[in-house]
Design a protein around this motif. Sequence first.
Motif, PDB file in Angstrom:
ATOM      1  N   PHE A 109       0.856  -1.184   0.000  1.00  0.00           N
ATOM      2  CA  PHE A 109       0.000   0.000   0.000  1.00  0.00           C
ATOM      3  C   PHE A 109       0.890   1.230   0.000  1.00  0.00           C
ATOM      4  O   PHE A 109       1.954   1.239   0.617  1.00  0.00           O
ATOM      5  N   GLN A 110       0.408   2.275  -0.669  1.00  0.00           N
ATOM      6  CA  GLN A 110       1.112   3.547  -0.684  1.00  0.00           C
ATOM      7  C   GLN A 110       0.072   4.647  -0.596  1.00  0.00           C
ATOM      8  O   GLN A 110      -0.933   4.613  -1.318  1.00  0.00           O
ATOM      9  N   GLY A 111       0.276   5.604   0.282  1.00  0.00           N
ATOM     10  CA  GLY A 111      -0.643   6.734   0.413  1.00  0.00           C
ATOM     11  C   GLY A 111       0.037   7.901   1.086  1.00  0.00           C
ATOM     12  O   GLY A 111       1.079   7.756   1.725  1.00  0.00           O
ATOM     13  N   THR A 112      -0.544   9.079   0.958  1.00  0.00           N
ATOM     14  CA  THR A 112       0.000  10.288   1.556  1.00  0.00           C
ATOM     15  C   THR A 112       0.108  10.098   3.072  1.00  0.00           C
ATOM     16  O   THR A 112      -0.879   9.803   3.735  1.00  0.00           O
ATOM     17  N   ALA A 113       1.308  10.277   3.611  1.00  0.00           N
ATOM     18  CA  ALA A 113       1.585   9.942   5.013  1.00  0.00           C
ATOM     19  C   ALA A 113       0.716  10.717   6.004  1.00  0.00           C
ATOM     20  O   ALA A 113       0.277  10.151   6.995  1.00  0.00           O
ATOM     21  N   ARG A 114       0.442  11.976   5.752  1.00  0.00           N
ATOM     22  CA  ARG A 114      -0.343  12.707   6.747  1.00  0.00           C
ATOM     23  C   ARG A 114      -1.834  12.420   6.673  1.00  0.00           C
ATOM     24  O   ARG A 114      -2.591  12.821   7.540  1.00  0.00           O
ATOM     25  N   HIS A 115      -2.262  11.689   5.656  1.00  0.00           N
ATOM     26  CA  HIS A 115      -3.688  11.371   5.514  1.00  0.00           C
ATOM     27  C   HIS A 115      -3.995   9.891   5.753  1.00  0.00           C
ATOM     28  O   HIS A 115      -5.150   9.537   5.958  1.00  0.00           O
ATOM     29  N   TYR A 116      -2.997   9.058   5.686  1.00  0.00           N
ATOM     30  CA  TYR A 116      -3.209   7.617   5.814  1.00  0.00           C
ATOM     31  C   TYR A 116      -2.342   7.028   6.917  1.00  0.00           C
ATOM     32  O   TYR A 116      -1.199   7.422   7.081  1.00  0.00           O
ATOM     33  N   ARG A 117      -2.915   6.064   7.626  1.00  0.00           N
ATOM     34  CA  ARG A 117      -2.183   5.297   8.632  1.00  0.00           C
ATOM     35  C   ARG A 117      -2.054   3.871   8.100  1.00  0.00           C
ATOM     36  O   ARG A 117      -2.668   3.510   7.108  1.00  0.00           O
ATOM     37  N   ALA A 118      -1.304   3.062   8.791  1.00  0.00           N
ATOM     38  CA  ALA A 118      -1.103   1.676   8.340  1.00  0.00           C
ATOM     39  C   ALA A 118      -2.420   0.923   8.211  1.00  0.00           C
ATOM     40  O   ALA A 118      -2.620   0.168   7.257  1.00  0.00           O
ATOM     41  N   ILE A 119      -3.359   1.144   9.122  1.00  0.00           N
ATOM     42  CA  ILE A 119      -4.631   0.422   9.085  1.00  0.00           C
ATOM     43  C   ILE A 119      -5.418   0.727   7.815  1.00  0.00           C
ATOM     44  O   ILE A 119      -6.204  -0.096   7.345  1.00  0.00           O
ATOM     45  N   GLY A 162       5.185  -4.177   7.962  1.00  0.00           N
ATOM     46  CA  GLY A 162       6.120  -3.102   8.247  1.00  0.00           C
ATOM     47  C   GLY A 162       5.695  -1.861   7.485  1.00  0.00           C
ATOM     48  O   GLY A 162       4.872  -1.939   6.571  1.00  0.00           O
ATOM     49  N   GLU A 163       6.249  -0.723   7.882  1.00  0.00           N
ATOM     50  CA  GLU A 163       5.925   0.520   7.178  1.00  0.00           C
ATOM     51  C   GLU A 163       7.141   1.427   7.129  1.00  0.00           C
ATOM     52  O   GLU A 163       8.038   1.335   7.966  1.00  0.00           O
ATOM     53  N   ALA A 164       7.140   2.294   6.139  1.00  0.00           N
ATOM     54  CA  ALA A 164       8.214   3.267   5.976  1.00  0.00           C
ATOM     55  C   ALA A 164       7.617   4.540   5.390  1.00  0.00           C
ATOM     56  O   ALA A 164       6.562   4.493   4.752  1.00  0.00           O
ATOM     57  N   ILE A 165       8.305   5.643   5.611  1.00  0.00           N
ATOM     58  CA  ILE A 165       7.891   6.928   5.044  1.00  0.00           C
ATOM     59  C   ILE A 165       8.942   7.345   4.024  1.00  0.00           C
ATOM     60  O   ILE A 165      10.138   7.277   4.275  1.00  0.00           O
ATOM     61  N   CYS A 166       8.474   7.763   2.868  1.00  0.00           N
ATOM     62  CA  CYS A 166       9.355   8.189   1.776  1.00  0.00           C
ATOM     63  C   CYS A 166       8.706   9.380   1.084  1.00  0.00           C
ATOM     64  O   CYS A 166       7.592   9.253   0.566  1.00  0.00           O
ATOM     65  N   ASN A 167       9.377  10.518   1.073  1.00  0.00           N
ATOM     66  CA  ASN A 167       8.846  11.704   0.392  1.00  0.00           C
ATOM     67  C   ASN A 167       7.405  11.995   0.795  1.00  0.00           C
ATOM     68  O   ASN A 167       6.543  12.184  -0.054  1.00  0.00           O
ATOM     69  N   ALA A 168       7.112  11.981   2.083  1.00  0.00           N
ATOM     70  CA  ALA A 168       5.776  12.245   2.634  1.00  0.00           C
ATOM     71  C   ALA A 168       4.751  11.189   2.218  1.00  0.00           C
ATOM     72  O   ALA A 168       3.552  11.415   2.272  1.00  0.00           O
ATOM     73  N   THR A 169       5.237  10.028   1.821  1.00  0.00           N
ATOM     74  CA  THR A 169       4.376   8.918   1.430  1.00  0.00           C
ATOM     75  C   THR A 169       4.563   7.776   2.413  1.00  0.00           C
ATOM     76  O   THR A 169       5.686   7.427   2.757  1.00  0.00           O
TER      77      THR A 169
END
Length: 189
Positions: A109-119, A162-169
Motif C-alpha cells: 500500500f502507498q498513500g499520503t503519510a499525513r492522511h493515511y495510517r497503516a490500518i 512493516g511501514e516506511a515513510i518516503c517523500n511524505a508517502t
Amino acid sequence: MSRPVIRLIPLVFALLGGCAEPLPARSTDPDHVSPSPAVSPALKQTKMEPADIRAMLAHHNAVRADVGVAPLRWDEGLAAQAQQWADHLAANGCRMRHRQPNRYGENLFQGTARHYRAIDAAHGWESEKAHYRGGVITKNNYRQIGHYTQMVWRGTTRLGCGEAICNATRLVACNYDPPGNTLGRTPYW
C-alpha cells in the motif's frame, strides 16, 4: 460579477500495489509445513507502533471472521521481512514493486503519510471484496481481488507487516504465510 472562490485541496492519493503473479496450483499434501522465515535477530522488529500492529491484526481477523476463516497470528519474522522490504522501497524512490522472488504472500500500500495510517492499507485491501464474486483465483481476476483474497486465504495462518515513510508517502508491506492466491483454488471454501 464576483469571481469564483478556488480552494486548494491537498492532494491525497492512495495506490494499492499491484499483486505479484498468483501462485500456480500447489500440492494439497496436508503434511506440507512452511518453514519460518530466516531473519537475523537484529531485524526482528517493525517500525509499526504496537497499537497499529494490534489494529492491523484485529482488522485482518475481523475480515476473516466475516467469511468463517480462522484468525491469523502476528509473526515477528514476517514483520521483519515486511519492514525490510518497506525500507528498501523507501530507499529506492518509493517505487512500488513486489519482492521477487518471494516465498510469502504480500500486500503493498502507498498513500499520503499525513492522511493515511497503516490500518488504511487493510481497509483498502478489504475494499476489493466488492469485486469478488466467489469462485477460484484465475489470471483474469486476481488483479482486481488479490489483496482481499490474500487477507482471507484459508490456508494462511501468520501475518507480519512493516511501514516506511518516503517523500511524505507512507508505504505499508504485509507478508502472509503460507501464501494465498493459488491459481485454480478458492480463498475460503
